[in-house]
Design an enzyme around this catalytic site. Structure first.
Site, PDB file in Angstrom:
ATOM      1  N   LYS A  60      -8.609   1.149   4.264  1.00  0.00           N
ATOM      2  CA  LYS A  60      -8.162  -0.249   4.218  1.00  0.00           C
ATOM      3  C   LYS A  60      -6.902  -0.444   5.052  1.00  0.00           C
ATOM      4  O   LYS A  60      -6.122   0.492   5.259  1.00  0.00           O
ATOM      5  CB  LYS A  60      -7.925  -0.689   2.770  1.00  0.00           C
ATOM      6  N   ARG A  87     -11.154  -6.553 -12.651  1.00  0.00           N
ATOM      7  CA  ARG A  87     -12.020  -7.199 -11.661  1.00  0.00           C
ATOM      8  C   ARG A  87     -13.178  -6.258 -11.360  1.00  0.00           C
ATOM      9  O   ARG A  87     -12.984  -5.189 -10.787  1.00  0.00           O
ATOM     10  CB  ARG A  87     -11.202  -7.522 -10.413  1.00  0.00           C
ATOM     11  N   LYS A 114       0.828  -1.200   0.000  1.00  0.00           N
ATOM     12  CA  LYS A 114       0.000   0.000   0.000  1.00  0.00           C
ATOM     13  C   LYS A 114       0.871   1.261   0.000  1.00  0.00           C
ATOM     14  O   LYS A 114       0.706   2.154  -0.836  1.00  0.00           O
ATOM     15  CB  LYS A 114      -0.917   0.006   1.226  1.00  0.00           C
ATOM     16  N   ASN A 171       1.423  -4.846  -5.809  1.00  0.00           N
ATOM     17  CA  ASN A 171       1.426  -6.147  -5.142  1.00  0.00           C
ATOM     18  C   ASN A 171       2.725  -6.884  -5.436  1.00  0.00           C
ATOM     19  O   ASN A 171       3.026  -7.194  -6.589  1.00  0.00           O
ATOM     20  CB  ASN A 171       0.240  -6.980  -5.617  1.00  0.00           C
ATOM     21  N   ARG A 190     -16.019  -3.693  -3.185  1.00  0.00           N
ATOM     22  CA  ARG A 190     -14.740  -4.333  -3.501  1.00  0.00           C
ATOM     23  C   ARG A 190     -14.822  -5.101  -4.818  1.00  0.00           C
ATOM     24  O   ARG A 190     -15.793  -5.801  -5.085  1.00  0.00           O
ATOM     25  CB  ARG A 190     -14.345  -5.294  -2.370  1.00  0.00           C
ATOM     26  N   ASP A 197      -2.220  -2.544  -9.293  1.00  0.00           N
ATOM     27  CA  ASP A 197      -3.669  -2.361  -9.277  1.00  0.00           C
ATOM     28  C   ASP A 197      -3.980  -0.947  -9.740  1.00  0.00           C
ATOM     29  O   ASP A 197      -3.479   0.031  -9.168  1.00  0.00           O
ATOM     30  CB  ASP A 197      -4.234  -2.603  -7.879  1.00  0.00           C
ATOM     31  N   GLU A 227      -2.393   0.198  -5.750  1.00  0.00           N
ATOM     32  CA  GLU A 227      -1.512  -0.694  -4.988  1.00  0.00           C
ATOM     33  C   GLU A 227      -0.439  -1.274  -5.898  1.00  0.00           C
ATOM     34  O   GLU A 227      -0.615  -1.350  -7.125  1.00  0.00           O
ATOM     35  CB  GLU A 227      -2.304  -1.849  -4.351  1.00  0.00           C
ATOM     36  N   ARG A 246      -5.720  -5.492 -12.720  1.00  0.00           N
ATOM     37  CA  ARG A 246      -4.463  -6.084 -12.268  1.00  0.00           C
ATOM     38  C   ARG A 246      -3.537  -6.192 -13.474  1.00  0.00           C
ATOM     39  O   ARG A 246      -3.796  -6.941 -14.413  1.00  0.00           O
ATOM     40  CB  ARG A 246      -4.712  -7.457 -11.646  1.00  0.00           C
TER      41      ARG A 246
END
Length: 319
Positions: free
Chosen positions: A165, A230, A130, A288, A238, A278, A286, A215
């Site tokens: 979050k 997504r 994050k 990842n 979400r 993301d 984000e 993603r």
């Protein structure tokens, strides 16, 4: 042509008996490892240890197959020095906690003895998924990292509609949307910060999430041209697949390429070889790096093997 040697490839992951083989990225990578006749040394976090300053693990040789409920078996169990392996894939899912950090110290000890660790242990510690994204201010939405409830309140009043979050979870776990005049603000802020004892991330809500939380995968500094968008199910904030999001495969657009091409050399320099960005709309949310997913969704829909690209990289490094 000389026959390539058989590599010893270790993987640290969550218990393999619980993986969903049709969509688990670690399983897809291992299938490619096995296809190339390399040996798989399976480990979980409990198996790693330091002894007299050297990194060891209890390992099990692993065989896998595409058969639901019968997808693996262990051949041999042995305790080994980790420097006996050529490569170790660190694929343990979050939470990113102190136990995870301790594991990176053990892996770093093996790295110093010549083992290729993906992703690099130091960078796993330094680049919180994050907070790392927040360093690239020109790409991210308005963002606040704090544990101070008054600061969160002021951010909420300014932006009207926000996402809050935790810094250490995955899969959409414990993500809240707080709309303007939400009467639950205080209880959410108290819970997320554990009464101002725990940091969290607060961002402006991005309405474009309805078109997909994308993603974007990057392997060794090169972006894959397809991403997984997504899309949240009806009534859900979400978009994560683990939270019921629907996956659609899309080509990277101009802004996606801009973000990916800017970050790629930075990630590569840090030894972050397999990374998932993301992106919502035109904003990075984000980065990842612990156990990026969505390989299977792309591989099953497009004529590309991300797993193969990763193993090509490994073979080029070890041969």
């Amino acid at each position: 042509m000389n026959k390539k040697k058989r590599l010893k490839i270790g993987i640290v992951m969550d218990p393999i008996q619980f993986v969903k083989i049709e969509k688990d990225s670690s399983f897809a990578i291992l299938l490619e490892v096995q296809k190339r006749n390399h040996q798989i040394y399976y480990m979980e976090m409990n198996d790693l240890y330091l002894k007299r300053g050297r990194a060891y693990a209890k390992t099990r040789l692993l065989k896998i197959r595409r058969e639901i409920h019968n997808h693996f078996n262990f051949i041999q169990e042995q305790n080994i020095l980790l420097n006996e392996l050529d490569v170790i894939l660190m694929r343990k899912d979050p939470p990113f906690n102190m136990e995870f950090i301790y594991a990176t110290y053990i892996l770093e000890s093996a790295e110093k003895e010549g083992v290729l660790i993906i992703n690099k242990p130091k960078s796993l510690r330094d680049c919180n998924e994050k907070i790392f994204a927040s360093l690239f201010n020109h790409f991210i939405p308005d963002t606040l990292v704090t544990r101070n409830i008054s600061q969160i309140y002021n951010f909420w009043k300014k932006n009207k509609d926000i996402i809050i979050k935790p810094l250490d979870n995955m899969g959409g776990s414990s993500i809240f949307r707080i709309k303007n005049n939400d009467l639950n603000f205080l209880v959410i802020a108290e819970t997320m910060t554990n009464y101002e004892k725990k940091y969290c991330m607060v961002q402006t809500y991005l309405p474009s999430v309805k078109y997909g939380d994308k993603r974007i995968l990057i392997v060794n500094g090169t972006a894959i041209p397809w991403c997984v968008a997504r899309i949240p199910k009806k009534g859900e904030t979400r978009a994560n697949i683990a939270a019921g999001g629907i996956a659609k495969i899309k080509k990277l657009n101009k802004k996606d390429w801009e973000i990916a091409n800017y970050l790629s050399p930075i990630l590569k320099e840090k030894g972050l070889i397999l990374v998932g960005l993301d992106v919502i709309g035109n904003k990075l949310t984000e980065i990842n790096i612990t156990s990026p997913t969505c390989l299977c969704e792309i591989e099953s829909n497009k004529n590309i093997s991300i797993s193969s690209i990763l193993i090509d990289y490994i073979e080029n490094q070890r041969y």
